[in-house]
Enzyme design. Sequence first.
Site, mmCIF file in Angstrom:
data_model
loop_
_atom_site.group_PDB
_atom_site.id
_atom_site.type_symbol
_atom_site.label_atom_id
_atom_site.label_comp_id
_atom_site.label_asym_id
_atom_site.label_seq_id
_atom_site.Cartn_x
_atom_site.Cartn_y
_atom_site.Cartn_z
ATOM 1 C CG ASP A 99 -2.263 0.597 0.995
ATOM 2 O OD1 ASP A 99 -2.365 1.434 0.087
ATOM 3 O OD2 ASP A 99 -3.213 0.273 1.737
ATOM 4 C CG ASP A 152 -9.450 2.035 -0.744
ATOM 5 O OD1 ASP A 152 -8.925 0.941 -1.017
ATOM 6 O OD2 ASP A 152 -8.952 2.855 0.041
HETATM 7 C C1 DGJ Z 1 -5.990 1.601 1.659
HETATM 8 C C2 DGJ Z 1 -6.313 0.390 0.850
HETATM 9 O O1 DGJ Z 1 -6.719 0.755 -0.418
HETATM 10 C C3 DGJ Z 1 -7.345 -0.449 1.588
HETATM 11 O O2 DGJ Z 1 -7.744 -1.522 0.795
HETATM 12 C C4 DGJ Z 1 -6.741 -0.896 2.872
HETATM 13 O O3 DGJ Z 1 -5.654 -1.751 2.617
HETATM 14 C C5 DGJ Z 1 -6.308 0.302 3.676
HETATM 15 N N1 DGJ Z 1 -5.454 1.188 2.927
HETATM 16 C C6 DGJ Z 1 -5.593 -0.128 4.917
HETATM 17 O O4 DGJ Z 1 -5.105 0.921 5.619
#
Ligand code: DGJ
Length: 721
Positions: free
Chosen positions: A456, A522
Amino acid sequence: MHDSLIHLSSAGVSLLLDVSGDDLPAIVHWGAALGSLSEDDARMLALAAVEPVVPNAGDVPIRVALLPEGWRGWTGKPGVEGHRDGADWSPRFRTERVTLGGSDLVVTFTEADAGTVVVESEDATAGLHLVTEIELTGSGVVRARATLRNTADDHYDVAALNIAFPLPPNAREILDFAGRWGKERTPQRSALVVGIHEREGRKGRTGADAATVLSVGVPGFGFGAGEVWGVHVGFSGNHRAYAERLFSGVQVIGGGELLLPGEIRLATGEEYSGPWVYGVWGDGLDEQAARIHRMLRARPRHPRRPRPVTLNVWEAVYFDHDRQRLWDLADRAEALGVERFVLDDGWFRGRRDDTAGLGDWFVDEEVWPDGLRPLAEHVRDRGMEFGIWFEPEMVSPDSDLAREHPEWILATGGRMPVLARNQLVLDIARDDAYAFVLERIREVLRETAASYIKWDHNRDLVDPGHGPRGVPGVHGQTLAAYRMMAELKELFPELEIESCSSGGARVDLGVIEHTDRVWVSDCIDPLERQQMNRWTAQLLPPELLGSHVASGVSHSTGRSHTLAFRAATALHGHFGIEWDLAAATPDELHELGEWIALYKESRALMHTGEMVRIDTSDPTLHLYGSVSEERDSALFVLASIGRSEVSPLGRFALRGLDPDARYRVRPVLPGGAPRGLIRPPWFGADDRGVELTGRALATAGLHTPSMHPESAIVLDVSAVR
Ligand code: DGJ
């Protein structure tokens, strides 16, 4: 030097390159294949491409090199920008060597299929050496990259290396992408007018709003037809992509890395390479996308084994890492046929929410007193792979790492950057910070035997100053991230990495050299994903698009959707689940199991076949699918994304099939018919469907079933023998 022309041609694309005399390489033609050319033909084409001299312009025609040169009278964006304390800013390179496929070019005209041309040029006065690499891939993608070396005694500051591809005059409509968190790759169209349409990415990551593929085409181009020329910059740091039209009507599309002031200062003998800049022509957006997909699929390290059904725990548990809950989730996942279980954010020291802990990559002893190995083994015992989340380039101010090493934080001006998601960026271009993070990841992977990292990157780089002086650090940071990914893959050859960045803010061909899929967004609301998956696929094939079924009420939008719409939308990507299965009803679990079975049956087709997106007559209808390489089977999804002013919607046609083959088209309805479905007569008894030739399906087509908005059905298309 010779007056040399090189004609590369592959997969229906021609690239006619002029490497004459001691000039920098220039493109005479890039687009539809020209067929085999004689040397005379090629020379005539080169002559025909020379523009006439018009009043009040230079007295000689302007030749637009791949890195356009100011000294020739080109007044558009230059290829090489830089200076040596104010001097040597307008270089005049002279080509000294041209190779094709590694061998020196000795003839005046060559034809070849896919291949790489390398041109070495020198400006002895400016003390600069330039290498331009130009490749036509087997799938007809052109890519080019430049490397500048300082050969003089004092330093040289590089401001930009821009690669520009020519556009024909009829390319006047731009399509590129905007976007924001949770709504990545929103298409936008505009006219190409005199001036520059420039997309700058200054976020230190690719960006949710990145242009992704910036295309210019003949007005009205669609998925199935209309010539389109696109550019993509394969880099995850700062970058630019642009389309430029000059007063003369000359037009180019181009791009390169966007360098911060003083970011690249070359000492004597040092060199700087820009990223690969990709040029993709197609007759229609599907052909353009197919060229990129085929190029990626031809890579030796393209993920080929069946893309495992993945369960990511994020939207199921967030930071609530309750041992029993996760154990139970793994059991439920196994029962459904899940093949990979991914533990998301929240497993490391101090990480009870998003305000602390980043950088302290030690398993939290309070939450996991026995470590993570028992969970990983529980997952593996149930026949699933274990994956784990990291955010290697980030640090929370509230962490032991930040407290011990404030000097490891990217910052400049003697101050700390503004926080974003309560976090700062770790300067991994520093050897010590890099070594620390690499060692921690390695240890956790060893301890858990995880074979998958969700990597991430949840904030933009603001004031990204590197080292004690806080010099611009995006370039070094981006390369360090690539290097760390590559090193981890060398250490763990089975490791797969997902590129995630607040969802889909790191989606580009630079990071994809080191990763195996991207997290598209997301936002898992299928109505939004209909759009985001469709357009992310302009760059990446479906098997690289992380695509999950989430809970009935979307956590990002609050909208409710049926399981059928959620699952049908996820079907064509790398399918997964991100839903608290303990909250699902037995009926829902049963239906989800059917969708998983359909995904497993069809993934080989969807992940090797050619993507087809139909230009439907009604904007509320999405129709897309994959057609197998042999064209003997296809799987389409017909999705209603809104309510039309007409009903029924009329007929739709299917493209990409063999016109002479006969196919049976039938609806596939896991979990039963979607709510509101009114079957058209061609569904037939027991939904057995109808048999028609590929030609009939592409021309006359079939009547659209009537459905509730925000629902979808799957169509199976199989050749009848
Ligand atoms: C952002 C990501 O896109 C989510 O899927 C998740 O992993 C969160 N970060 C976790 O902090």
